[in-house]
Motif scaffolding. Structure first.
Motif, PDB file in Angstrom:
ATOM      1  N   TRP A 129      -0.051  -8.046  10.223  1.00 29.69           N
ATOM      2  CA  TRP A 129      -0.002  -8.000   8.759  1.00 29.69           C
ATOM      3  C   TRP A 129      -1.291  -8.544   8.162  1.00 29.69           C
ATOM      4  O   TRP A 129      -1.687  -9.667   8.444  1.00 29.69           O
ATOM      5  N   ASP A 130      -1.945  -7.725   7.331  1.00 23.49           N
ATOM      6  CA  ASP A 130      -3.187  -8.149   6.681  1.00 23.49           C
ATOM      7  C   ASP A 130      -2.862  -9.179   5.608  1.00 23.49           C
ATOM      8  O   ASP A 130      -1.954  -8.978   4.793  1.00 23.49           O
ATOM      9  N   ASN A 131      -3.610 -10.277   5.607  1.00 25.51           N
ATOM     10  CA  ASN A 131      -3.363 -11.357   4.654  1.00 25.51           C
ATOM     11  C   ASN A 131      -3.558 -10.914   3.213  1.00 25.51           C
ATOM     12  O   ASN A 131      -2.759 -11.244   2.342  1.00 25.51           O
ATOM     13  N   GLY A 132      -4.618 -10.154   2.953  1.00 22.08           N
ATOM     14  CA  GLY A 132      -4.973  -9.787   1.587  1.00 22.08           C
ATOM     15  C   GLY A 132      -4.085  -8.720   0.973  1.00 22.08           C
ATOM     16  O   GLY A 132      -3.643  -8.843  -0.163  1.00 22.08           O
ATOM     17  N   SER A 133      -3.822  -7.666   1.736  1.00 24.89           N
ATOM     18  CA  SER A 133      -2.967  -6.590   1.231  1.00 24.89           C
ATOM     19  C   SER A 133      -2.466  -5.761   2.409  1.00 24.89           C
ATOM     20  O   SER A 133      -3.193  -5.540   3.379  1.00 24.89           O
ATOM     21  N   ASP A 134      -1.239  -5.346   2.309  1.00 24.49           N
ATOM     22  CA  ASP A 134      -0.636  -4.521   3.345  1.00 24.49           C
ATOM     23  C   ASP A 134       0.701  -4.010   2.824  1.00 24.49           C
ATOM     24  O   ASP A 134       1.134  -4.398   1.731  1.00 24.49           O
ATOM     25  N   THR A 135       1.337  -3.168   3.603  1.00 28.71           N
ATOM     26  CA  THR A 135       2.673  -2.680   3.273  1.00 28.71           C
ATOM     27  C   THR A 135       3.508  -2.680   4.536  1.00 28.71           C
ATOM     28  O   THR A 135       3.078  -2.144   5.562  1.00 28.71           O
ATOM     29  N   ALA A 136       4.690  -3.288   4.456  1.00 32.60           N
ATOM     30  CA  ALA A 136       5.668  -3.236   5.539  1.00 32.60           C
ATOM     31  C   ALA A 136       6.626  -2.097   5.214  1.00 32.60           C
ATOM     32  O   ALA A 136       7.132  -2.003   4.095  1.00 32.60           O
ATOM     33  N   ILE A 137       6.854  -1.229   6.200  1.00 29.08           N
ATOM     34  CA  ILE A 137       7.702  -0.049   6.007  1.00 29.08           C
ATOM     35  C   ILE A 137       8.815  -0.083   7.047  1.00 29.08           C
ATOM     36  O   ILE A 137       8.540  -0.084   8.249  1.00 29.08           O
ATOM     37  N   LEU A 138      10.053  -0.091   6.584  1.00 28.70           N
ATOM     38  CA  LEU A 138      11.215  -0.070   7.463  1.00 28.70           C
ATOM     39  C   LEU A 138      11.809   1.335   7.438  1.00 28.70           C
ATOM     40  O   LEU A 138      12.119   1.858   6.364  1.00 28.70           O
ATOM     41  N   ARG A 139      11.938   1.949   8.641  1.00 31.45           N
ATOM     42  CA  ARG A 139      12.500   3.295   8.740  1.00 31.45           C
ATOM     43  C   ARG A 139      13.697   3.287   9.675  1.00 31.45           C
ATOM     44  O   ARG A 139      13.700   2.550  10.664  1.00 31.45           O
ATOM     45  N   ASP A 140      14.674   4.128   9.363  1.00 27.40           N
ATOM     46  CA  ASP A 140      15.861   4.208  10.209  1.00 27.40           C
ATOM     47  C   ASP A 140      15.583   5.082  11.436  1.00 27.40           C
ATOM     48  O   ASP A 140      14.464   5.572  11.620  1.00 27.40           O
ATOM     49  N   ASP A 141      16.602   5.293  12.263  1.00 29.82           N
ATOM     50  CA  ASP A 141      16.430   6.032  13.506  1.00 29.82           C
ATOM     51  C   ASP A 141      16.161   7.522  13.302  1.00 29.82           C
ATOM     52  O   ASP A 141      15.838   8.233  14.249  1.00 29.82           O
ATOM     53  N   ARG A 142      16.252   7.988  12.073  1.00 29.44           N
ATOM     54  CA  ARG A 142      15.913   9.383  11.763  1.00 29.44           C
ATOM     55  C   ARG A 142      14.555   9.499  11.083  1.00 29.44           C
ATOM     56  O   ARG A 142      14.170  10.558  10.627  1.00 29.44           O
ATOM     57  N   GLY A 143      13.847   8.378  10.969  1.00 28.75           N
ATOM     58  CA  GLY A 143      12.524   8.385  10.362  1.00 28.75           C
ATOM     59  C   GLY A 143      12.519   8.296   8.853  1.00 28.75           C
ATOM     60  O   GLY A 143      11.463   8.398   8.230  1.00 28.75           O
ATOM     61  N   ARG A 144      13.680   8.111   8.240  1.00 26.34           N
ATOM     62  CA  ARG A 144      13.759   7.991   6.781  1.00 26.34           C
ATOM     63  C   ARG A 144      13.367   6.577   6.360  1.00 26.34           C
ATOM     64  O   ARG A 144      13.821   5.599   6.969  1.00 26.34           O
ATOM     65  N   THR A 145      12.563   6.471   5.322  1.00 26.14           N
ATOM     66  CA  THR A 145      12.166   5.163   4.808  1.00 26.14           C
ATOM     67  C   THR A 145      13.371   4.504   4.160  1.00 26.14           C
ATOM     68  O   THR A 145      13.994   5.065   3.266  1.00 26.14           O
ATOM     69  N   VAL A 146      13.687   3.297   4.635  1.00 23.24           N
ATOM     70  CA  VAL A 146      14.813   2.530   4.124  1.00 23.24           C
ATOM     71  C   VAL A 146      14.333   1.562   3.051  1.00 23.24           C
ATOM     72  O   VAL A 146      14.952   1.408   2.015  1.00 23.24           O
ATOM     73  N   ASP A 147      13.190   0.893   3.308  1.00 22.28           N
ATOM     74  CA  ASP A 147      12.639  -0.052   2.342  1.00 22.28           C
ATOM     75  C   ASP A 147      11.164  -0.263   2.639  1.00 22.28           C
ATOM     76  O   ASP A 147      10.711  -0.058   3.772  1.00 22.28           O
ATOM     77  N   THR A 148      10.422  -0.660   1.613  1.00 18.19           N
ATOM     78  CA  THR A 148       9.012  -1.029   1.772  1.00 18.19           C
ATOM     79  C   THR A 148       8.753  -2.299   0.999  1.00 18.19           C
ATOM     80  O   THR A 148       9.442  -2.595   0.002  1.00 18.19           O
ATOM     81  N   GLU A 149       7.768  -3.043   1.445  1.00 19.10           N
ATOM     82  CA  GLU A 149       7.332  -4.250   0.738  1.00 19.10           C
ATOM     83  C   GLU A 149       5.813  -4.276   0.816  1.00 19.10           C
ATOM     84  O   GLU A 149       5.228  -4.238   1.897  1.00 19.10           O
ATOM     85  N   SER A 150       5.170  -4.333  -0.351  1.00 14.31           N
ATOM     86  CA  SER A 150       3.702  -4.371  -0.419  1.00 14.31           C
ATOM     87  C   SER A 150       3.254  -5.657  -1.064  1.00 14.31           C
ATOM     88  O   SER A 150       3.954  -6.233  -1.886  1.00 14.31           O
ATOM     89  N   TRP A 151       2.041  -6.084  -0.703  1.00 17.75           N
ATOM     90  CA  TRP A 151       1.446  -7.256  -1.334  1.00 17.75           C
ATOM     91  C   TRP A 151      -0.055  -7.020  -1.454  1.00 17.75           C
ATOM     92  O   TRP A 151      -0.616  -6.186  -0.769  1.00 17.75           O
ATOM     93  N   GLY A 152      -0.660  -7.764  -2.362  1.00 15.95           N
ATOM     94  CA  GLY A 152      -2.089  -7.616  -2.609  1.00 15.95           C
ATOM     95  C   GLY A 152      -2.402  -6.290  -3.282  1.00 15.95           C
ATOM     96  O   GLY A 152      -1.539  -5.607  -3.802  1.00 15.95           O
ATOM     97  N   ARG A 153      -3.652  -5.931  -3.272  1.00 12.49           N
ATOM     98  CA  ARG A 153      -4.080  -4.664  -3.871  1.00 12.49           C
ATOM     99  C   ARG A 153      -3.832  -3.530  -2.899  1.00 12.49           C
ATOM    100  O   ARG A 153      -4.168  -3.643  -1.725  1.00 12.49           O
ATOM    101  N   ARG A 154      -3.292  -2.452  -3.401  1.00  8.70           N
ATOM    102  CA  ARG A 154      -3.051  -1.294  -2.537  1.00  8.70           C
ATOM    103  C   ARG A 154      -4.348  -0.586  -2.246  1.00  8.70           C
ATOM    104  O   ARG A 154      -5.214  -0.510  -3.084  1.00  8.70           O
ATOM    105  N   ARG A 155      -4.450  -0.069  -1.048  1.00  4.92           N
ATOM    106  CA  ARG A 155      -5.667   0.636  -0.631  1.00  4.92           C
ATOM    107  C   ARG A 155      -5.678   2.044  -1.129  1.00  4.92           C
ATOM    108  O   ARG A 155      -4.744   2.713  -1.245  1.00  4.92           O
TER     109      ARG A 155
END
Length: 155
Positions: A129-155
């Protein structure tokens, strides 16, 4: 026959009116179900500690101080087998046969360790996880995005 025909028409009108009322009441709920932005996910990324406290010296202690918490918001346990947790650079952690209990939280650490019911380890030797900015992406077993969490400036 006129009175029987009139009776049938009144019954039909009553059934149609009742159907219209039920349909009108259900329409907003059905439209809302497909709108993910207003729905709370069943499993969500509840907290992220991307910047481990202290010096980033790549020690296992420092790596394990970098983590993502995932919470099951339902009343039932959920098996996360095949689910993935990714960052915006494409680093991926795949869940094995992990069951998260009802209204429970698990923490996924970056470094090495022994998996328990509450703590899982990616067994990596470098930070994810990048300290300044990053996004955590949680996907289910079918590849569907369940949730995301971003911090810092988006790239």
């Amino acid at each position: 026959m006129s009175s029987a025909s009139s009776f049938v028409r009144r019954i039909a009108a009553t059934v149609l009116a009742a159907g219209a009322v039920v349909g009108a009441a259900a329409l907003p709920a059905a439209a809302h179900d497909g709108d993910r932005h207003h729905q709370r996910p069943r499993v969500e990324i509840s907290r992220v500690q991307a910047d481990s406290p202290g010096r980033d010296d790549r020690s296992n202690r420092s790596l394990n101080s970098e983590w993502v918490e995932i919470t099951n918001t339902t009343r039932d346990g959920i098996n996360l087998r095949g689910w993935t947790l990714r960052d915006s650079d494409g680093n991926r952690y795949r869940f094995d046969n992990v069951r998260i209990g009802a209204r429970a939280t698990i923490r996924i650490h970056t470094g090495n360790g022994r998996d328990t019911r509450t703590d899982l380890f990616q067994d990596r030797r470098d930070y994810v996880w990048d300290n300044g900015s990053d996004t955590a992406i949680l996907r289910d077993d079918r590849g569907r995005t369940v949730d995301t969490e971003s911090w810092g400036r988006r790239r």
